[in-house]
Enzyme design. Structure first.
Site, short mmCIF file in Angstrom:
data_model
loop_
_atom_site.label_atom_id
_atom_site.label_comp_id
_atom_site.label_asym_id
_atom_site.label_seq_id
_atom_site.Cartn_x
_atom_site.Cartn_y
_atom_site.Cartn_z
N GLY A 49 -0.36 -5.21 -2.16
CA GLY A 49 0.68 -4.80 -1.21
C GLY A 49 0.46 -5.44 0.14
O GLY A 49 -0.69 -5.70 0.54
N GLN A 54 1.22 -6.43 9.04
CA GLN A 54 0.01 -7.17 8.69
C GLN A 54 0.15 -8.68 8.87
O GLN A 54 -0.84 -9.40 8.82
CB GLN A 54 -0.40 -6.87 7.24
CG GLN A 54 -0.80 -5.42 7.03
CD GLN A 54 -1.22 -5.19 5.60
OE1 GLN A 54 -0.40 -4.96 4.73
NE2 GLN A 54 -2.52 -5.27 5.34
N CYS A 100 -7.85 -2.74 2.02
CA CYS A 100 -6.72 -3.19 2.82
C CYS A 100 -6.97 -4.62 3.26
O CYS A 100 -8.07 -4.95 3.72
CB CYS A 100 -6.56 -2.28 4.04
SG CYS A 100 -5.18 -2.73 5.09
N LEU A 101 -5.95 -5.47 3.12
CA LEU A 101 -6.10 -6.87 3.51
C LEU A 101 -6.38 -7.02 5.00
O LEU A 101 -6.92 -8.04 5.43
CB LEU A 101 -4.85 -7.67 3.13
CG LEU A 101 -4.57 -7.81 1.62
CD1 LEU A 101 -3.23 -8.51 1.40
CD2 LEU A 101 -5.69 -8.57 0.92
N HIS A 142 0.31 3.76 0.92
CA HIS A 142 -0.51 2.93 1.82
C HIS A 142 0.37 1.96 2.62
O HIS A 142 0.22 1.83 3.83
CB HIS A 142 -1.55 2.19 0.97
CG HIS A 142 -2.46 1.26 1.72
ND1 HIS A 142 -3.82 1.44 1.80
CD2 HIS A 142 -2.20 0.12 2.42
CE1 HIS A 142 -4.35 0.47 2.53
NE2 HIS A 142 -3.39 -0.36 2.90
N GLU A 143 1.30 1.31 1.94
CA GLU A 143 2.15 0.31 2.62
C GLU A 143 3.13 0.98 3.60
O GLU A 143 3.36 0.48 4.69
CB GLU A 143 2.91 -0.54 1.60
CG GLU A 143 2.03 -1.37 0.67
CD GLU A 143 0.93 -2.13 1.37
OE1 GLU A 143 1.15 -2.64 2.49
OE2 GLU A 143 -0.19 -2.20 0.82
N HIS A 146 1.51 1.74 6.76
CA HIS A 146 1.41 0.59 7.67
C HIS A 146 2.64 0.50 8.59
O HIS A 146 2.52 0.09 9.74
CB HIS A 146 1.33 -0.72 6.87
CG HIS A 146 -0.07 -1.12 6.48
ND1 HIS A 146 -1.06 -1.38 7.40
CD2 HIS A 146 -0.64 -1.33 5.27
CE1 HIS A 146 -2.18 -1.72 6.76
NE2 HIS A 146 -1.95 -1.70 5.46
CO CO Z 1 -3.31 -2.15 3.97
#
Ligand code: CO
Length: 188
Positions: A49, A54, A100-101, A142-143, A146
């Site tokens: 995701g 991000q 998380c990226l 989670h997304e 963000h």
């Molecule tokens: Co994340």
């Protein structure tokens, strides 16, 4: 198409990760290019995701790619492009370990709803409803967090640093959660 640089916590421009994202109103070619670039960036990372903050853009856009049936080996991947998403139903609760990226090398144990219904728009502005459970439900939560400026560490019961072992596997070493921020009212 283009790969976009991923903003990571600690970067000079990381404030975008803490900024509530704005609604998308224009479903034209700029949005389509953004979605294509985000999908390419997600696959390259690789990840499951990616939300627009991000990649430095405070817009309510996220892409998710996950197997159609995560219990079946070789199951085809399904891509979700969600614009202006909202969780309209949530039930159940389960703890799971997330990454998380934007937080490389970290993992967090987070309680999430096990079943969610998400209402969003597709790239053409048409309303879509997506039912998700278990890991896919976790990824949606989670997304969508963000897009509110909320990171997994804000909800974490425990945070870990992931360390590569000599055998090439990863070990999660508990660390102090110094990244927690209070949750905005809209997300509690
Ligand atoms: Co994340």
């Amino acid at each position: 198409m283009a790969l976009l640089p991923i903003v990571k916590i600690g970067d000079a421009d990381d404030a975008v990760l803490r900024t509530p994202a704005a609604r998308v109103r224009d479903f034209g070619p700029d949005l389509h290019r953004l979605l294509d670039d985000m999908v390419e960036t997600l696959r390259d990372a690789p990840g499951v995701g990616l939300a627009a903050p991000q990649i430095g853009l405070a817009l309510r856009v996220a892409v998710i790619e996950y197997p159609e049936d995560d219990e079946e080996e070789g199951s085809p991947m399904r891509l979700y492009e969600i614009i202006n998403p909202e969780i309209i139903k949530a039930r159940g609760s389960e703890e799971g370990q997330e990454g998380c990226l934007s937080m490389p090398g970290l993992a967090a144990d987070v309680q999430r709803a096990t079943h969610v219904v998400v209402r969003a728009q597709d790239r053409h502005g048409r309303e879509v409803r997506i039912k998700a459970y278990d890991w896919l439900a976790r990824i949606f939560q989670h997304e969508i967090d963000h897009l509110l400026g909320v990171l997994m560490t804000d909800r974490a019961d425990e945070v870990y640093r992931t360390v590569r072992t000599e055998e090439g596997t990863y070990e999660a070493v508990p660390i102090e959660n110094t990244l927690r921020r209070p949750l905005p009212l809209a997300s509690t």
